[in-house]
Design an enzyme around this catalytic site. Structure first.
Site, mmCIF file in Angstrom:
data_model
loop_
_atom_site.group_PDB
_atom_site.id
_atom_site.type_symbol
_atom_site.label_atom_id
_atom_site.label_comp_id
_atom_site.label_asym_id
_atom_site.label_seq_id
_atom_site.Cartn_x
_atom_site.Cartn_y
_atom_site.Cartn_z
ATOM 1 N N HIS A 41 33.055 42.178 37.776
ATOM 2 C CA HIS A 41 33.911 41.127 38.355
ATOM 3 C C HIS A 41 33.245 40.650 39.647
ATOM 4 C CE1 HIS A 41 38.261 40.033 39.829
ATOM 5 N NE2 HIS A 41 37.701 39.019 39.224
ATOM 6 N N LYS A 58 38.327 37.527 31.117
ATOM 7 C CA LYS A 58 38.507 38.943 31.449
ATOM 8 C C LYS A 58 38.485 39.822 30.197
ATOM 9 C CE LYS A 58 38.534 38.226 35.782
ATOM 10 N NZ LYS A 58 39.317 37.227 36.362
ATOM 11 N N ARG A 81 48.103 36.851 35.145
ATOM 12 C CA ARG A 81 47.818 37.946 34.214
ATOM 13 C C ARG A 81 48.957 38.955 34.248
ATOM 14 N NH1 ARG A 81 44.493 40.990 36.034
ATOM 15 N NH2 ARG A 81 43.973 39.953 37.963
ATOM 16 N N ASP A 121 32.944 34.521 39.270
ATOM 17 C CA ASP A 121 33.931 35.510 38.810
ATOM 18 C C ASP A 121 33.324 36.677 38.027
ATOM 19 O OD1 ASP A 121 36.788 36.066 38.879
ATOM 20 O OD2 ASP A 121 36.819 35.766 36.720
ATOM 21 N N SER A 148 48.513 28.910 41.499
ATOM 22 C CA SER A 148 48.097 27.687 40.791
ATOM 23 C C SER A 148 46.573 27.595 40.857
ATOM 24 C CB SER A 148 48.745 26.447 41.420
ATOM 25 O OG SER A 148 48.490 26.393 42.801
ATOM 26 N N ARG A 149 45.993 26.976 39.826
ATOM 27 C CA ARG A 149 44.530 27.000 39.711
ATOM 28 C C ARG A 149 43.972 25.680 39.199
ATOM 29 N NH1 ARG A 149 41.885 32.495 39.633
ATOM 30 N NH2 ARG A 149 43.536 33.865 40.372
ATOM 31 N N LYS A 195 36.259 35.435 46.156
ATOM 32 C CA LYS A 195 35.003 35.249 45.411
ATOM 33 C C LYS A 195 34.607 33.780 45.315
ATOM 34 C CE LYS A 195 36.218 37.454 41.720
ATOM 35 N NZ LYS A 195 37.514 37.852 42.278
ATOM 36 N N THR A 196 35.534 32.935 44.838
ATOM 37 C CA THR A 196 35.183 31.530 44.637
ATOM 38 C C THR A 196 34.763 30.894 45.954
ATOM 39 O OG1 THR A 196 36.715 31.429 42.788
ATOM 40 C CG2 THR A 196 36.022 29.326 43.724
ATOM 41 N N ASN A 199 31.702 33.400 57.211
ATOM 42 C CA ASN A 199 31.189 34.613 56.555
ATOM 43 C C ASN A 199 29.661 34.566 56.419
ATOM 44 O OD1 ASN A 199 33.786 35.602 56.357
ATOM 45 N ND2 ASN A 199 34.117 34.791 54.295
ATOM 46 N N TYR A 247 48.333 31.758 29.580
ATOM 47 C CA TYR A 247 47.774 31.730 30.931
ATOM 48 C C TYR A 247 46.374 32.312 31.051
ATOM 49 C CZ TYR A 247 47.115 31.712 35.790
ATOM 50 O OH TYR A 247 46.568 31.446 37.010
ATOM 51 N N SER A 297 40.882 40.143 42.518
ATOM 52 C CA SER A 297 41.431 38.817 42.235
ATOM 53 C C SER A 297 42.074 38.221 43.493
ATOM 54 C CB SER A 297 42.474 38.910 41.126
ATOM 55 O OG SER A 297 41.877 39.449 39.978
ATOM 56 N N ALA A 298 41.795 36.942 43.713
ATOM 57 C CA ALA A 298 42.338 36.200 44.858
ATOM 58 C C ALA A 298 41.956 36.827 46.200
ATOM 59 C CB ALA A 298 43.852 36.017 44.731
ATOM 60 N N CYS A 299 40.740 37.357 46.300
ATOM 61 C CA CYS A 299 40.256 37.938 47.563
ATOM 62 C C CYS A 299 38.973 37.272 48.052
ATOM 63 C CB CYS A 299 40.080 39.436 47.424
ATOM 64 S SG CYS A 299 41.647 40.306 47.261
HETATM 65 P P1 GTP Z 1 40.097 35.177 41.382
HETATM 66 O O1 GTP Z 1 39.768 33.849 40.824
HETATM 67 O O2 GTP Z 1 41.534 35.556 41.222
HETATM 68 O O3 GTP Z 1 39.202 36.266 40.886
HETATM 69 O O4 GTP Z 1 40.004 35.050 42.986
HETATM 70 P P2 GTP Z 1 38.797 34.886 44.028
HETATM 71 O O5 GTP Z 1 38.313 36.247 44.434
HETATM 72 O O6 GTP Z 1 37.796 33.928 43.529
HETATM 73 O O7 GTP Z 1 39.523 34.311 45.335
HETATM 74 P P3 GTP Z 1 39.408 32.902 46.083
HETATM 75 O O8 GTP Z 1 38.055 32.622 46.659
HETATM 76 O O9 GTP Z 1 39.971 31.855 45.210
HETATM 77 O O10 GTP Z 1 40.383 33.143 47.323
HETATM 78 C C1 GTP Z 1 41.707 33.566 47.179
HETATM 79 C C2 GTP Z 1 42.496 33.323 48.444
HETATM 80 O O11 GTP Z 1 41.864 33.951 49.551
HETATM 81 C C3 GTP Z 1 42.610 31.846 48.779
HETATM 82 O O12 GTP Z 1 43.940 31.566 49.180
HETATM 83 C C4 GTP Z 1 41.637 31.671 49.934
HETATM 84 O O13 GTP Z 1 42.043 30.621 50.781
HETATM 85 C C5 GTP Z 1 41.653 33.034 50.615
HETATM 86 N N1 GTP Z 1 40.344 33.362 51.253
HETATM 87 C C6 GTP Z 1 39.119 33.255 50.690
HETATM 88 N N2 GTP Z 1 38.132 33.603 51.558
HETATM 89 C C7 GTP Z 1 38.758 33.954 52.708
HETATM 90 C C8 GTP Z 1 38.284 34.417 53.990
HETATM 91 O O14 GTP Z 1 37.084 34.586 54.245
HETATM 92 N N3 GTP Z 1 39.238 34.691 54.919
HETATM 93 C C9 GTP Z 1 40.581 34.528 54.673
HETATM 94 N N4 GTP Z 1 41.440 34.823 55.647
HETATM 95 N N5 GTP Z 1 41.060 34.076 53.482
HETATM 96 C C10 GTP Z 1 40.168 33.802 52.513
HETATM 97 C C1 SPV Z 2 41.575 36.879 38.245
HETATM 98 O O1 SPV Z 2 42.776 37.146 38.192
HETATM 99 O O2 SPV Z 2 40.712 37.700 38.672
HETATM 100 C C2 SPV Z 2 41.107 35.543 37.820
HETATM 101 C C3 SPV Z 2 42.029 34.677 37.115
HETATM 102 O O3 SPV Z 2 39.936 35.223 37.994
HETATM 103 S S1 SPV Z 2 42.250 35.113 35.456
HETATM 104 O O4 SPV Z 2 41.423 34.248 34.621
HETATM 105 O O5 SPV Z 2 43.651 34.914 35.124
HETATM 106 O O6 SPV Z 2 41.833 36.487 35.250
HETATM 107 MN MN MN Z 3 38.740 36.989 38.890
#
Ligand code: GTP
Ligand code: SPV
Ligand code: MN
Length: 592
Positions: free
Chosen positions: A230, A210, A73, A277, A373-374, A256-257, A501, A201, A252-254
């Site tokens: 979110h 979003k 993004r 998400d 990458s996703r 959730k998934t 967790n 993207y 994002s990337a913290c």
């Molecule tokens: P968006 O799709 O961007 O909204 O991201 P998200 O919040 O769904 O994040 P996701 O679960 O994909 O995790 C993002 C990164 O964090 C990945 O590289 C995971 O391996 C890492 N991660 C997820 N959960 C944990 C955790 O409990 N501990 C640690 N150390 N890393 C984690």
């Molecule tokens: C985020 O960035 O929080 C995502 C990926 O879930 S995107 O669809 O690009 O917003």
């Molecule tokens: Mn997201």
């Protein structure tokens, strides 16, 4: 056919001048045709849009390399165009709606010459849900068309739902020339309209995600009395069979998934997945908070996903129930024609091409897969999908979890005192930035409710909207704050995270059931010694103490920053939150 849909599509076709207009029906047959176009015809730079991958590893799967400048993004090119600048707030880039359209018009003029315009009728939410919204997106990218079919409910039902009404959400998307110089993601909340050009993207181009479900959705929610967030939605089943529903907001990337598909290490516990998400939250007739997931798929971060960290996602990706699965900007192991990313396997395959399909040289110091990458995969392929996923009413929420990525300061878990205190702690959330958006990575920024890049209006007003639910909710969920990412002096994560967790979630369930006493801290109630189930976990007492330690000087600095953050909103932050901040400052000053 519904006359306003037809009229709007005709106007956009007149402007963009495609060779052909294709109305999507959402069928699998159509998806196969579209993928075939991506394999044989459509190009992105030097590469075809799609290439087939080995079905033995991931069935029905395709690789997609994006343009090298188009990998995340772009928050600096994302605008919310309210008539008044103050209504967008300092949390959004703003442009006057007429000025924005004048800027975009020449870029769209003829941008689809030689290309096909795909009309995507789709519904966010279950068609029978009173909370669902029908939408029309236009795009000239088969990647976007196929992704939308995975991520949303595409088909003629959306058109039926719209009928002859003018009330539908419109999204106009074109990849344009993919130049960052001519890339804009513009929102017009007054018209329920999104115009996006220059990017193919994820969050820039799949406009149901979003752009609509959060930025436009939050504005509709403010008007109609609900919340667009979110957040993940999960059901957590305890050994006695009782299922409680939780929401989880993380930037994002913290994580959730990963939390949404959790396979708990604790015996007898099970997580049921409803969303990873986005959640739309409404107050039900019984005075409880109900959540639906408007999406129907996952667009998840690949790096770090493995059999060890997220076995349920690996099973989801290996499931062939709903066609197809896409891998965007991963590497490919050329010996097997299988996607690969850092963390998938311990050993790196010998012969890799990188995310741009160039032979990978480990000596380059770069990763083979892009860090952002996703994969794109249907939620119906998820083996832990909750039986309540398609319940049009949504699920009643017992707990809300807010969390950021913080090396320091924020403890592993606290329970807030009440709704107002919970909203306060969520509003002061900070998190280290990640590669999900193009910006400097790893710096702490304030990210209230994990919504900083997604709240479509002034965040001061958004806080007030959140607070207003205290009166509407007869049975408010408990609000918790967590941090899986605290590090020791050597920079290692102290908490194992991922499947562990579940230990923290179990404590939350015990709190909701009145089974854990907890202990008061400056920020709220944390577990007493012995209340967190740490059986089978190798973590020292000192480590556990560090996870909960609160340092006076760093918290002084933190509150100074929070105050500065609040002050940007020119008086729109509710007084109740300033009062909460004063009370926190007072507690900090009394720390030893
Ligand atoms: P968006 O799709 O961007 O909204 O991201 P998200 O919040 O769904 O994040 P996701 O679960 O994909 O995790 C993002 C990164 O964090 C990945 O590289 C995971 O391996 C890492 N991660 C997820 N959960 C944990 C955790 O409990 N501990 C640690 N150390 N890393 C984690
Ligand atoms: C985020 O960035 O929080 C995502 C990926 O879930 S995107 O669809 O690009 O917003
Ligand atoms: Mn997201």
């Amino acid at each position: 056919m519904a006359k306003y849909i037809k009229k709007w599509v005709e106007e956009q076709a007149e402007l963009t001048k495609p060779d052909k207009v294709w109305w999507m029906d959402g069928s699998e047959k159509e998806a196969r045709e579209l993928i075939n176009i991506g394999i044989t015809k459509e190009m992105i730079g030097d590469n075809h849009t799609f290439s087939g991958l080995n079905a033995k590893f991931f069935p029905n799967s395709y690789h997609h390399p994006s343009h090298p400048t188009d990998v995340a993004r772009t928050e600096h090119l994302t605008f919310v165009c309210h008539p008044k600048k103050e209504d967008a707030g300092p949390n959004n880039n703003w442009m006057d709606p007429d000025e924005a359209k004048a800027k975009l018009r020449p870029l769209y003029d003829g941008c689809m010459k030689g290309r096909t315009l795909y009309v995507i009728p789709y519904i966010m939410g279950h068609p029978d849900s009173p909370y669902a919204k029908p939408c029309i997106q236009i795009t000239d990218s088969v990647y976007v068309a196929v992704s939308m079919r995975i991520m949303t409910r595409v088909g003629p039902e959306a058109m039926k739902k719209i009928g002859d009404s003018k009330d539908f959400v419109k999204g106009l998307h074109s990849v344009g020339d993919l130049s960052p110089e001519r890339r804009w993601i513009m929102h017009f909340p007054q018209e329920n309209l999104v115009m996006s050009i220059g990017s193919g993207y994820g969050g820039n181009a799949l406009l149901g995600k979003k752009c609509f479900s959060l930025r436009i959705g939050s504005c509709i929610g403010k008007r109609e009395g609900w919340l667009a967030e979110h957040m993940i939605i999960v059901g957590v089943q305890a050994p006695d069979g009782d299922v409680k529903y939780f929401l989880g907001a993380f930037p994002s990337a913290c994580g959730k998934t990963n939390l949404a598909l959790l396979d708990p290490v604790l015996k007898g516990y099970k997580v049921w997945t409803l969303g990873d998400d986005i959640a739309w939250l409404n107050v039900g007739p019984d005075g409880r908070l109900y959540a639906i997931n408007p999406e129907a798929g996952f667009f998840g971060v690949a790096p770090g996903t493995s059999e060890a960290t997220n076995p349920v996602m690996i099973k989801t990706l290996k499931n062939d129930k709903f066609y197809p699965t896409l891998f965007t900007n991963t590497a490919v192991d050329t010996d097997n024609n299988a996607p690969w990313w850092e963390g998938l396997t311990e050993a790196r395959p010998k012969n890799l091409i990188d995310w741009q399909k160039k032979p990978y040289d480990p000596a380059s110091g770069k990763t083979a897969a892009h860090p952002n990458s996703r994969f794109t995969v249907s939620i119906y392929n998820c083996p832990t999908l909750s039986p309540e996923f398609d319940n049009p009413k949504g699920v009643p929420i017992s707990g809300i979890i807010f969390g950021g990525r913080r090396k320091t300061n924020i403890p592993l878990v606290v329970e807030t005192k009440d709704w107002e205190h919970g909203v306060f702690l969520a509003s002061i959330m900070g998190s280290e930035t990640t590669t999900a958006a193009l910006h400097q990575v790893g710096v702490v920024r304030r990210d209230p409710m994990a919504m900083l890049p997604f709240c479509g209006y002034n965040m001061g007003d958004y806080f007030a909207h959140w607070l207003s639910f205290a009166k509407k909710l007869k049975h408010p969920p408990k609000i918790f704050m967590v941090n899986w990412f605290r590090k020791d002096s050597e920079g290692r994560f102290i908490w194992p995270g991922f499947r562990d967790n579940s230990r923290v979630i179990k404590w939350m369930i015990d709190r909701i059931d009145g089974k854990a006493k907890g202990r008061e801290t400056m920020l709220g109630v944390s577990p007493q010694k012995g209340e967190l189930d740490l059986s089978g976990l190798d973590i020292s007492d000192a480590g556990m103490e560090e996870l909960f330690s609160i340092d006076r000087e760093s918290w002084k600095a933190e509150t100074a920053e929070i105050e500065k953050f609040y002050q940007q909103f020119g008086g729109r932050v509710p007084k109740a939150l300033f009062k909460q901040l004063d009370s926190l400052k007072d507690k900090i000053s009394k720390l030893p």
